[in-house]
Design a protein around this motif. Structure first.
Motif, PDB file in Angstrom:
ATOM      1  N   SER A 104       2.729   7.429   2.548  1.00 57.21           N
ATOM      2  CA  SER A 104       2.251   6.349   1.677  1.00 57.21           C
ATOM      3  C   SER A 104       0.932   6.718   1.014  1.00 57.21           C
ATOM      4  O   SER A 104       0.254   7.673   1.399  1.00 57.21           O
ATOM      5  N   HIS A 105       0.542   5.897   0.024  1.00 60.49           N
ATOM      6  CA  HIS A 105      -0.767   6.069  -0.615  1.00 60.49           C
ATOM      7  C   HIS A 105      -1.894   5.828   0.391  1.00 60.49           C
ATOM      8  O   HIS A 105      -2.925   6.513   0.341  1.00 60.49           O
ATOM      9  N   LEU A 106      -1.727   4.853   1.278  1.00 57.61           N
ATOM     10  CA  LEU A 106      -2.777   4.566   2.256  1.00 57.61           C
ATOM     11  C   LEU A 106      -3.016   5.770   3.156  1.00 57.61           C
ATOM     12  O   LEU A 106      -4.168   6.113   3.437  1.00 57.61           O
ATOM     13  N   ALA A 127      -3.933   0.075  -1.559  1.00 60.84           N
ATOM     14  CA  ALA A 127      -4.364   0.978  -0.481  1.00 60.84           C
ATOM     15  C   ALA A 127      -5.876   1.100  -0.463  1.00 60.84           C
ATOM     16  O   ALA A 127      -6.509   1.066   0.605  1.00 60.84           O
ATOM     17  N   PHE A 178       0.826  -1.212   0.000  1.00 64.75           N
ATOM     18  CA  PHE A 178       0.000   0.000   0.000  1.00 64.75           C
ATOM     19  C   PHE A 178       0.859   1.260   0.000  1.00 64.75           C
ATOM     20  O   PHE A 178       0.367   2.337  -0.305  1.00 64.75           O
ATOM     21  N   ALA A 223      -1.003   3.775   9.039  1.00 64.97           N
ATOM     22  CA  ALA A 223      -0.508   3.805   7.666  1.00 64.97           C
ATOM     23  C   ALA A 223       0.913   4.348   7.662  1.00 64.97           C
ATOM     24  O   ALA A 223       1.221   5.298   8.387  1.00 64.97           O
TER      25      ALA A 223
END
Length: 255
Positions: free
Chosen positions: A151-153, A129, A122, A147
């Motif tokens: 990050s994308h998450l 994600a 993710f 998360a």
């Protein structure tokens, strides 16, 4: 430091299963403020989950569901060819198991954090994600989600209005773009407790992740992770806590 900084210290625990003992959970539960407990797929089993939840309750440590790929042989650190919909369901399944056994042990699940390869995916893949966010929203929308910072998450979760706790790692190195160095590369895992602690102080005070060359990249920092399966985990966790508290940082769960 003029303003009090408050940060959570978490560890991946409950990863033993059957006759196989992994980590030093009892000692780490005396240091950390939150415990990410394996849900039986990459590690853990009903006995380990229930006993870990009970111990955490006794010691005043918050607990989270720590779902991963169904990969006991690879400890959840191998990418597996599941579809995005299947990822949603394996996460949902594990959250349910964690909630049931936490209730059985007299504790409660306070958050979700994905493990290993599933967690690393993710960071770089927005589709994975999205699957993780969907699983938590459909299964346990009341739970915050840890998360990896930057990050994308983290980004997509905040865009959805979900409660996201941004995480950095005490025992992992960072690339020049602020991602975790893959475990396949030398130096990805840090083993020197003193260096790890000094680096955490720099990162928390700066609100940034420190790359391998010393570059500081701005980052949200709500919680710090120490991996429970490393031989140096206990020393790293202890040194990190001591160093942060010496700088006036308050260590406490965010739940």
């Amino acid at each position: 430091m003029n303003d009090k900084i408050v940060v959570d210290l978490n560890a991946d625990l409950g990863e033993s299963f059957g006759q196989f003992k992994i980590g030093n959970d009892d000692a780490l539960l005396n240091i950390v403020t939150s415990a990410n407990v394996a849900c039986g797929f990459h590690g853990g089993d009903p006995e380990v989950m229930a006993s870990t939840f009970a111990s955490a309750k006794k010691k005043g440590v918050a607990i989270g569901a720590h779902p991963g790929f169904p990969d006991l042989w690879g400890f959840g650190r191998r990418v597996m060819p599941f579809s995005h919909d299947e990822i949603e369901r394996i996460i949902s399944y594990q959250i349910g198991a964690a909630q049931a056994l936490a209730r059985y042990a007299g504790h409660r699940i306070s958050y979700v954090k994905t493990h290993g390869a599933l967690g690393n995916m993710f960071e770089r893949d927005p589709a994975v994600a999205t699957s993780i966010l969907n699983a938590v929203e459909r299964t346990a929308p009341e739970l915050p989600l840890m998360a990896i910072s930057r990050s994308h998450l983290e980004r997509l979760g905040r865009e959805r209005g979900m409660t996201i706790l941004s995480e950095i790692f005490a025992d992992r190195a960072y690339t020049e773009d602020g991602k975790l160095v893959p475990r396949s590369e030398d130096g990805a895992v840090l083993h020197d407790p003193v260096f790890a602690a000094e680096r955490m102080v720099r990162m928390v005070k700066a609100g940034a992740v420190e790359t391998r060359t010393g570059k500081m990249l701005p980052a949200w920092i709500d919680t710090i992770c120490v991996h429970g399966d490393n031989p140096e985990s206990l020393d790293v966790a202890r040194k990190v806590r001591e160093a942060l508290e010496a700088e006036g940082v308050q260590l406490q769960s965010r739940f």
